[in-house]
Design an enzyme around this catalytic site. Structure first.
Site, PDB file in Angstrom:
ATOM      1  N   SER A 153      -5.267  -3.364   5.535  1.00 56.82           N
ATOM      2  CA  SER A 153      -3.809  -3.273   5.656  1.00 56.82           C
ATOM      3  C   SER A 153      -3.285  -4.193   6.749  1.00 56.82           C
ATOM      4  O   SER A 153      -2.245  -4.841   6.590  1.00 56.82           O
ATOM      5  CB  SER A 153      -3.395  -1.822   5.933  1.00 56.82           C
ATOM      6  N   TYR A 154      -4.001  -4.270   7.851  1.00 59.21           N
ATOM      7  CA  TYR A 154      -3.598  -5.131   8.964  1.00 59.21           C
ATOM      8  C   TYR A 154      -3.743  -6.594   8.580  1.00 59.21           C
ATOM      9  O   TYR A 154      -2.826  -7.404   8.798  1.00 59.21           O
ATOM     10  CB  TYR A 154      -4.477  -4.802  10.169  1.00 59.21           C
ATOM     11  N   ALA A 155      -4.876  -6.955   8.002  1.00 63.35           N
ATOM     12  CA  ALA A 155      -5.133  -8.341   7.610  1.00 63.35           C
ATOM     13  C   ALA A 155      -4.120  -8.826   6.593  1.00 63.35           C
ATOM     14  O   ALA A 155      -3.613  -9.954   6.684  1.00 63.35           O
ATOM     15  CB  ALA A 155      -6.554  -8.470   7.048  1.00 63.35           C
ATOM     16  N   LYS A 158      -0.734  -9.403   8.305  1.00 68.14           N
ATOM     17  CA  LYS A 158      -0.778 -10.560   9.191  1.00 68.14           C
ATOM     18  C   LYS A 158      -0.806 -11.873   8.419  1.00 68.14           C
ATOM     19  O   LYS A 158      -0.165 -12.858   8.815  1.00 68.14           O
ATOM     20  CB  LYS A 158      -2.007 -10.467  10.116  1.00 68.14           C
TER      21      LYS A 158
END
Length: 251
Positions: A153-155, A158
């Protein structure tokens, strides 16, 4: 002459960690610093710290998931300081999970706190940045560039921010606005907590950093952000600046 003398900067997630490191670096260069954070008590203390050091500072309490209210951050900044020169989109929350275990709620958290606030604040700030030929500093991550496990989710958010930054750089360059990214590894409070909970993984990450240390939020990340916010970087846009001790070499 201070590099940011008289410039006004908004920093999301500015009450702690990398955001506060950047705020302190900006304040030393005589910028007017607007701290935006969901933590009101910490945010007020951070703003007082900057004021006590001689900087003009304003704290705005905001929940960045309230997307309809984000333009008011820009409005209040311009009302207080008369304009806007720099937007730093630092805030982001996410949950670690494997690819197969990541849920829609996990994705929503990451995009609603990271990608969408960056998007809406860039749109709201751009008319004012046109007037000052200002700067936007967004945040990328090696998690997205390298595809780190358990960081879907973060990748994803970003890398979406990276794509949007490149588009904005192409479109806003004609107005003298430069739009760049920082991809950091820094010894923030969040990293310290993560290291305490994941000591073996922390050692592995540290071992893969050629400079054998995590960056300092003010000295390493903040000073680079000063460069991106200053006239020294006027001919640089659409770039990802890797501030990770050499962990990732872009080609």
């Amino acid at each position: 002459m201070s590099k940011l003398n008289g410039k006004t900067a908004i920093i999301t997630g500015g009450a702690g960690g990398i955001g506060f490191g950047i705020a302190k670096a900006f304040a030393k260069e005589k910028a007017n610093v607007v701290l935006v954070d969901v933590n009101e008590e910490t945010g007020q203390k951070a703003a007082e710290h900057l004021k006590n050091s001689g900087a003009d500072s304003l704290f705005i309490h905001a929940d960045l998931t309230d997307h309809a209210a984000l333009s008011s951050i820009v409005d209040k900044t311009v009302e207080t300081f008369g304009g806007l020169d720099v937007l730093v989109n630092n805030a982001h929350a996410s949950k670690m999970a494997s690819f197969l275990e990541t849920t829609k709620e996990d994705m929503d958290l990451s995009f609603n706190t990271g990608f969408y606030p960056t998007f809406y604040l860039m749109q709201a700030a751009s008319p004012h940045l046109k007037k000052t030929e200002g700067s936007i500093i967004n945040f990328a991550s090696g998690a997205g560039i390298n595809g780190d496990a358990n960081q879907l989710s973060y990748a994803a958010a970003k890398e979406a921010i990276r794509g949007m930054t490149r588009v904005a750089a192409n479109e806003l360059g004609q107005f003298g606005i430069n739009v760049n990214l920082i991809s950091p590894i820094a010894n923030s409070e969040g990293v310290q907590e993560w290291a305490a909970n994941n000591p073996e993984y922390y050692k592995k990450v540290l071992g893969n950093i050629p400079m054998q240390r995590f960056g300092d939020p003010e000295e390493d990340i903040g000073k680079a952000a000063v460069f991106l916010a200053s006239d020294d970087s006027n001919y640089m846009t659409g770039q990802t600046l890797m501030l990770d001790g050499g962990s990732t070499k872009l080609r």
